[in-house]
Scaffold this motif. Structure first.
Motif, short mmCIF file in Angstrom:
data_model
loop_
_atom_site.label_atom_id
_atom_site.label_comp_id
_atom_site.label_asym_id
_atom_site.label_seq_id
_atom_site.Cartn_x
_atom_site.Cartn_y
_atom_site.Cartn_z
N UNK A 1 -35.88 32.48 22.79
CA UNK A 1 -37.11 32.86 22.19
C UNK A 1 -38.50 32.29 23.10
N UNK A 2 -39.40 32.95 23.40
CA UNK A 2 -40.47 32.47 24.16
C UNK A 2 -41.32 31.76 22.97
N UNK A 3 -42.24 30.74 23.50
CA UNK A 3 -43.19 30.21 22.96
C UNK A 3 -44.47 30.93 22.82
N UNK A 4 -45.08 31.01 21.69
CA UNK A 4 -46.33 31.78 21.54
C UNK A 4 -47.20 30.86 21.53
N UNK A 5 -47.96 30.27 22.56
CA UNK A 5 -48.65 29.30 22.69
C UNK A 5 -50.14 29.53 22.15
N UNK A 6 -50.68 28.59 21.50
CA UNK A 6 -52.15 28.87 21.05
C UNK A 6 -52.84 27.54 21.44
N UNK A 7 -53.80 27.73 22.16
CA UNK A 7 -54.82 26.50 22.68
C UNK A 7 -55.96 26.57 21.91
N UNK A 8 -56.02 25.40 20.80
CA UNK A 8 -57.02 25.17 20.11
C UNK A 8 -58.00 24.15 20.51
N UNK A 9 -59.25 24.70 20.33
CA UNK A 9 -60.50 23.64 20.91
C UNK A 9 -61.12 23.04 19.52
N UNK A 10 -61.10 21.89 19.42
CA UNK A 10 -61.51 21.24 17.97
C UNK A 10 -62.52 20.08 18.49
N UNK A 11 -63.27 19.77 17.49
CA UNK A 11 -64.34 18.65 17.74
C UNK A 11 -63.85 17.40 17.80
N UNK A 12 -63.83 16.80 18.71
CA UNK A 12 -63.07 15.54 18.79
C UNK A 12 -64.04 14.23 18.03
N UNK A 13 -64.92 14.70 17.97
CA UNK A 13 -66.06 13.74 17.31
C UNK A 13 -65.97 13.81 15.79
N UNK A 14 -65.28 14.58 15.18
CA UNK A 14 -64.96 14.90 13.66
C UNK A 14 -63.94 14.25 13.07
N UNK A 15 -63.75 13.19 12.36
CA UNK A 15 -62.86 12.56 11.65
C UNK A 15 -61.96 13.83 11.02
N UNK A 16 -62.46 14.39 10.02
CA UNK A 16 -61.84 15.60 9.41
C UNK A 16 -61.12 16.58 10.29
N UNK A 17 -61.66 16.87 11.74
CA UNK A 17 -60.90 17.69 12.62
C UNK A 17 -59.72 16.94 13.24
N UNK A 18 -59.97 15.34 13.47
CA UNK A 18 -58.98 14.83 13.91
C UNK A 18 -57.71 14.59 13.17
N UNK A 19 -57.80 14.36 11.92
CA UNK A 19 -56.76 14.20 11.01
C UNK A 19 -56.09 15.62 10.80
N UNK A 20 -56.60 16.85 10.90
CA UNK A 20 -56.06 18.10 10.79
C UNK A 20 -55.15 18.21 11.82
N UNK A 21 -55.89 17.88 13.15
CA UNK A 21 -55.20 18.12 14.40
C UNK A 21 -53.67 17.20 14.37
N UNK A 22 -54.03 16.04 13.84
CA UNK A 22 -52.58 15.17 13.78
C UNK A 22 -51.63 15.63 13.00
N UNK A 23 -51.98 16.25 11.70
CA UNK A 23 -51.12 16.61 10.80
C UNK A 23 -50.47 17.93 11.50
N UNK A 24 -51.23 18.82 11.89
CA UNK A 24 -50.60 20.09 12.64
C UNK A 24 -49.91 19.74 13.78
N UNK A 25 -49.91 18.64 14.50
CA UNK A 25 -49.18 18.47 15.55
C UNK A 25 -47.83 17.85 15.07
N UNK A 26 -47.86 17.24 13.99
CA UNK A 26 -46.44 16.66 13.27
C UNK A 26 -45.75 17.76 13.00
N UNK A 27 -46.34 18.78 12.50
CA UNK A 27 -45.59 19.82 11.98
C UNK A 27 -45.17 21.11 12.89
#
Length: 132
Positions: A1-27
């Motif tokens: 099965x091919x990976x359906x890669x999504x490149x996501x650009x987030x705000x690295x200065x935003x703590x909320x964005x950083x937490x969301x990124x970390x949670x998504x990466x874990x899952x």
């Protein structure tokens, strides 16, 4: 099965964005989502993000076909790739159809904090790197 890669650009200065990124990466057990901070000048230039309002809304590109998404549409694309979040795809899609999904996303995004202190003005925290 091919990976359906999504490149996501987030705000690295935003703590909320950083937490969301970390949670998504874990899952993201299949490694389908790649995150890049819009605050990195090389990322901003390499992906031609100028003029796309990436400082206001999360932005993404589906690698397979180059389709781009912003705000709630990126959230839907992320949810499609995370088994635990797939249950929310119909609800998110319905919020878009009914016209309030993007509005709710924009309201939440407008309330986020930006760090580091002193990098923003009363007009916001625009991303603008010199194009050399």
């Amino acid at each position: 099965m091919k990976k359906d890669i999504l490149i996501v650009f987030y705000d690295g200065w935003c703590p909320l964005c950083q937490r969301a990124k970390q949670n998504i990466q874990k899952l993201d057990r299949r490694g389908q989502i790649l995150f890049y901070s819009i605050r990195e000048p090389t990322v901003f230039r390499e992906y031609h993000l100028d003029g796309l309002h990436v400082e206001e809304r999360i932005y993404s590109i589906r690698k397979r076909d180059g389709s781009s998404f912003s705000g709630i549409y990126t959230i839907v694309e992320i949810a499609k790739r995370i088994p635990r979040y797939r249950v929310f795809v119909p609800l998110l899609s319905m919020s878009i159809v009914l016209g309030f999904g993007q509005k709710v996303y924009d309201w939440i995004a407008s309330k986020r904090e930006i760090v580091p202190i002193g990098q923003c003005t009363e007009d916001g925290c625009p991303v603008h790197f010199d194009q050399k």
